[in-house]
Design a protein around this motif. Sequence first.
Motif, PDB file in Angstrom:
ATOM      1  N   GLU A 111      -3.407  -6.673   0.650  1.00 38.13           N
ATOM      2  CA  GLU A 111      -4.854  -6.617   0.423  1.00 38.13           C
ATOM      3  C   GLU A 111      -5.564  -7.628   1.318  1.00 38.13           C
ATOM      4  OE1 GLU A 111      -7.769  -7.855  -3.321  1.00 38.13           O
ATOM      5  OE2 GLU A 111      -5.651  -7.447  -3.690  1.00 38.13           O
ATOM      6  N   LYS A 149      -8.694  -3.425   3.477  1.00 33.17           N
ATOM      7  CA  LYS A 149      -7.457  -2.736   3.870  1.00 33.17           C
ATOM      8  C   LYS A 149      -7.729  -1.357   4.470  1.00 33.17           C
ATOM      9  CE  LYS A 149      -3.221  -0.723   1.955  1.00 33.17           C
ATOM     10  NZ  LYS A 149      -2.336  -0.628   0.763  1.00 33.17           N
ATOM     11  N   PHE A 191       0.190  -3.285   6.627  1.00 32.22           N
ATOM     12  CA  PHE A 191       0.064  -2.963   5.202  1.00 32.22           C
ATOM     13  C   PHE A 191       1.193  -2.050   4.714  1.00 32.22           C
ATOM     14  CE2 PHE A 191      -4.182  -3.903   6.802  1.00 32.22           C
ATOM     15  CZ  PHE A 191      -4.653  -4.801   5.861  1.00 32.22           C
TER      16      PHE A 191
END
Length: 385
Positions: free
Chosen positions: A319, A287, A299
Amino acid sequence: MASNRPFQNKETAAAFSEANRVFTLKLLKQLPPESNVFYSPFSISTALAMVHLGAKADTLKEMDHVLHFSKLGKNVHAAFGSYLEFLSKETGDLSLKTANRIYQSIRFPPEESFLKECAQHFKSTAEVMDFSKSEAASSAINTWVSQQTEDRIKDLVSASSLDFRTFMILINAIYFKGDWNSKFKKQNTQKMEFKNVKGNFMTNLMHQKAAFRFGYMPDLQLNALELPYKRKRLSMLILLPLAIDVISLLEQNLSEALLTDVVNNLTEKTVKVYLPKFKMETSFQLKPHLVTLGMPSAFDENKADFSGIDKNKNVYLSEVFHKAFVEVNEEGTIAAAATKVVVKTRSVQIIPEFRADHPFLFFIRDSVNDVTLFAGRFYQPTDQK
């Protein structure tokens, strides 16, 4: 692997190969320096390409940028499908297999069109799972990954990473085992010195003298060597700086074009080869690296747009986890990797010598189609005790 090439036209082949090389090197430069590193850029990009199917707006643009998919245009997923089908055609000389799987929440069904496209292009199978029972869910997923990688990749998914908010887990697993076309004789393996800036270490160096594609690049202060596996479809490309303390500089300067030039300038000649015998297993939380490379929206709970997966736009990537294993010995190489994407609901001699007794980069490649399946940095032996 079959002899036919996987792509229908040269443009798609070139764009797929270029995207693979660019992403391989982008990620290499992000991973921790002065340490052993091994990963499968192909596994990571395959897992992310499945997610890419459902990305829209800025999330899609950012993924295209980081994964260098732009030149593939609308052919991204079909290109992956063609290449995955190509990889599935094995011969008895080597084992190379890859598999994709989707675990979907029992509580939050994804768009049916997304699952159908994943099955169509990525041959993915899907399973409904209750992620609130995290121990049982992680155990089932890890068993599947272990089976796909001949028990080389274990415990990819921790129970603590799953809960009732987990929307989906997408997994790509890849396994490779290949014998060298020219094997090293075990009796020639000797304990020798390996050097880096941290000191000197004793380790097993394998040795042979044979004809290989070799290149000395004085401008780059670099030796390059290609060690083919049986049938010469796959090979290991090794980039060895002439000095022991410049591996980081080599990585910084290594571009997609430069790597292509290195490969194109290799010529076959007799070479004395010294190469460490080693095993390596590395794990990465990807990430932060993917955000740094330019895909933060995926994200971000408030900005992610995966409406192709969930039309309510309630999902984001929490993730991306990757685990890889490699073993290099006199017989050949065993390598495996798996990538997990978690989606949650909102919240110069006559005979040249190639002596790899100091840090080097290595790439396990489909040399016919110029696709890097695995990449690594050997920085320090782990058997020096």
